[in-house]
Write an enzyme that holds these catalytic residues in place. Structure first.
Site, short mmCIF file in Angstrom:
data_model
loop_
_atom_site.label_atom_id
_atom_site.label_comp_id
_atom_site.label_asym_id
_atom_site.label_seq_id
_atom_site.Cartn_x
_atom_site.Cartn_y
_atom_site.Cartn_z
N ASP A 57 41.91 47.22 45.97
CA ASP A 57 42.46 47.15 44.45
C ASP A 57 41.62 46.45 43.49
O ASP A 57 40.35 45.86 44.51
CB ASP A 57 43.74 46.39 44.37
CG ASP A 57 43.36 44.92 45.60
OD1 ASP A 57 42.70 44.27 45.46
OD2 ASP A 57 44.79 44.82 45.64
N ASP A 59 41.11 43.83 40.46
CA ASP A 59 42.40 42.72 40.09
C ASP A 59 40.67 42.24 38.70
O ASP A 59 39.58 41.95 38.86
CB ASP A 59 42.45 41.41 40.66
CG ASP A 59 42.91 41.99 41.81
OD1 ASP A 59 43.92 42.58 42.01
OD2 ASP A 59 43.06 41.46 42.67
N ASP A 133 41.28 30.16 45.56
CA ASP A 133 40.75 29.71 46.83
C ASP A 133 39.30 29.26 47.04
O ASP A 133 39.54 28.09 47.86
CB ASP A 133 41.92 29.99 47.48
CG ASP A 133 42.18 31.96 47.63
OD1 ASP A 133 40.95 32.36 46.81
OD2 ASP A 133 42.64 32.53 48.32
P1 ATP Z 1 42.56 40.71 49.01
O1 ATP Z 1 43.36 42.28 47.65
O2 ATP Z 1 41.65 42.32 50.11
O3 ATP Z 1 43.79 40.64 50.10
P2 ATP Z 1 41.84 39.58 47.25
O4 ATP Z 1 40.75 38.14 47.47
O5 ATP Z 1 41.29 40.17 45.88
O6 ATP Z 1 42.21 39.92 48.83
P3 ATP Z 1 44.64 39.48 46.16
O7 ATP Z 1 45.65 37.83 46.80
O8 ATP Z 1 44.41 40.40 45.68
O9 ATP Z 1 43.49 38.33 47.04
O10 ATP Z 1 44.16 37.97 45.20
C1 ATP Z 1 43.36 38.25 43.90
C2 ATP Z 1 42.49 36.89 43.20
O11 ATP Z 1 43.60 35.83 43.27
C3 ATP Z 1 41.85 35.77 45.16
O12 ATP Z 1 40.50 36.46 44.46
C4 ATP Z 1 41.91 34.76 44.16
O13 ATP Z 1 41.08 33.90 43.85
C5 ATP Z 1 43.57 34.50 44.03
N1 ATP Z 1 44.14 33.68 44.69
C6 ATP Z 1 44.99 35.04 45.54
N2 ATP Z 1 45.59 33.91 45.95
C7 ATP Z 1 45.04 33.00 45.66
C8 ATP Z 1 45.87 31.13 45.74
N3 ATP Z 1 47.06 31.87 47.01
N4 ATP Z 1 45.38 30.38 45.94
C9 ATP Z 1 44.53 30.55 44.85
N5 ATP Z 1 43.78 31.00 44.77
C10 ATP Z 1 43.91 32.61 44.86
MG MG Z 2 43.08 42.15 45.60
#
Ligand code: ATP
Ligand code: MG
Length: 418
Positions: A57, A59, A133
């Site tokens: 995805d 973001d 994170d």
């Molecule tokens: P994926 O979508 O591949 O699982 P992602 O890193 O994009 O990985 P998401 O859950 O979509 O994970 O979250 C988007 C972004 O939001 C992350 O890359 C991070 O920067 C932030 N984020 C998400 N969850 C947390 C958290 N629990 N604490 C701090 N930042 C977070």
């Molecule tokens: Mg994501």
């Protein structure tokens, strides 16, 4: 302001394949910029593109508030979330998360026992970066300049192949313990190393996972199940002593009995394999596999106490789900799916008569059949059933009819053993 930590990478340095960014995400970003807001691609998409992977995805982060975003995208936008209020923008056939920069002023956050309960204080891009994170998740791609803004040495850590938490790890894992599971997932999925220090800090802080709402833990468990490399994730969860906090009974049984350890590994490999081949997966399957370890002894206990197989199955299922609730809440719909998959294990014993059609056309047949194959790997007694249910799938309607109604069919009494 932490701008002195900002490193800007130009296209010639970072070589991010911008052609892979979805047109709709580009459109959303460009529209926000036209309205004089800052807007960047952020998080997993930038990270995955730099690693040469296809993001699942895209973001977006912006200084526009959720209300500004709603005003710009009108009917295509919905504001969601309580813990993190953000905008969902619908474009093409997909949904995009557009999040307003979060501030890092802790005084304005709603905290409980050191954990963030609500975090809706808006801020600047550099504040937004450091509340994310991991360093590799705090990269912002600027579509206009084709630059990557890196506030936390994320590009450096990615090049080193290391997962690094931003800020003080003890504090950051306590403030949101789910980050420990995210660390395991990114390690398994992306091959990023967890340093020995980080591993120890996770082990030391693992008990904080029990403060996380159990429904959120289930969501994270499913993300792990479907990360594409659950086999590695399983070993890492075990090494970091996290598995008992998610699935205590399964963790105990798998640790003590090789046969069930092997069963789980085989289940995880199956799912990893399906995902690599682009086949569909359902959260019901691995939930059923993991919980089977706890279910089976309870089922046998009920049979030994004189219950019939149908009652034993239903009551054992209910009990397992109730026990599991303390650690991790399996949503009702998934519980029902698991129950159906297990009921079909009983039905597979009946290899004659009309019931065969009902089993064959059951919506959970496929998952239940795969589960039967898996069970067969640890219990060869099932080979007759496996043969029957495998063959029948490729037989003509006439062939099936004569097989299940034919005179030679042995209408043996169906035993209670699963
Ligand atoms: P994926 O979508 O591949 O699982 P992602 O890193 O994009 O990985 P998401 O859950 O979509 O994970 O979250 C988007 C972004 O939001 C992350 O890359 C991070 O920067 C932030 N984020 C998400 N969850 C947390 C958290 N629990 N604490 C701090 N930042 C977070
Ligand atoms: Mg994501």
């Amino acid at each position: 302001m932490l701008n002195h930590n900002l490193v800007t990478y130009h296209q010639s340095e970072h070589r991010l394949p911008a052609g892979e960014i979805s047109d709709a995400a580009k459109k959303i970003i460009n529209k926000l910029v036209e309205h004089n807001f800052q807007a960047y691609l952020v998080g997993g998409a930038v990270r995955d593109l730099l690693l040469g992977l296809h993001p699942k995805d895209f973001d977006i982060a912006t200084d526009a508030t959720p209300e500004d975003i709603k005003h710009i995208f009108k009917g295509k936008c919905r504001i969601i979330g309580r813990r993190f209020r953000l905008a969902h923008v619908y474009m093409g056939n997909s949904l995009y998360e557009v999040a307003t920069f979060r501030g890092s002023d802790e005084g304005d956050r709603v905290m409980k026992k050191g954990q963030i309960i609500r975090d809706n204080v808006f801020g600047t891009i550099d504040q937004d970066a450091i509340r994310r994170d991991f360093s590799c998740n705090a990269l912002y791609y600027d579509l206009q300049e084709h630059t990557i803004l890196d506030f936390a040495a994320g590009v450096h850590d990615l090049k080193k192949g290391e997962l690094q938490l931003i800020g003080n790890p003890n504090k950051r894992f306590v403030e949101d313990p789910v980050r420990m599971l995210r660390a395991v997932r990114f390690h398994a999925k992306l091959g990023l190393k967890l340093t020995d220090d980080m591993k120890q800090i996770i082990i030391n802080n693992r008990q904080h996972l029990s403060n996380v709402p159990t429904a959120r833990l289930f969501d994270e468990a499913i993300k792990l199940f479907h990360c594409g490399n659950m086999e590695i994730a399983y070993y890492t969860l075990t090494e970091l002593k996290l598995l008992p906090l998610l699935f205590p009974q399964a963790a105990r049984i798998a640790a003590n009995e090789d046969i069930w350890h092997d069963f789980l590994i085989q289940a995880f490999r199956n799912t990893d394999h399906r995902l690599k081949n682009g086949q569909s997966v359902t959260p019901v399957f691995l939930t059923a596999c993991v919980m089977w370890l706890e279910f089976l002894p309870i089922y046998h206990q009920f049979i030994n106490a004189g219950k019939n197989s149908h009652d034993a199955l239903h009551e054992a299922t209910t009990l397992v789900m109730i026990n599991q609730r303390e650690n991790l809440m399996v949503p009702k719909a998934i519980q029902n799916g698991v129950r159906q998959m297990w009921i079909l294990q009983l039905r597979f014993k009946k290899m004659f008569g009309k019931g065969v059609y009902t089993t064959l056309h059951h919506p959970r047949f496929r998952a239940a059949y795969d589960f039967l194959l898996l069970r067969n790997e640890v219990n060869n007694d099932l080979s007759q059933k496996v043969e029957f249910w495998t063959n029948i799938q490729s037989m003509s309607p006439e062939g099936i009819k004569s097989l299940i109604f034919g005179k030679k069919v042995k209408r043996q009494k169906v035993s209670y053993d699963l």
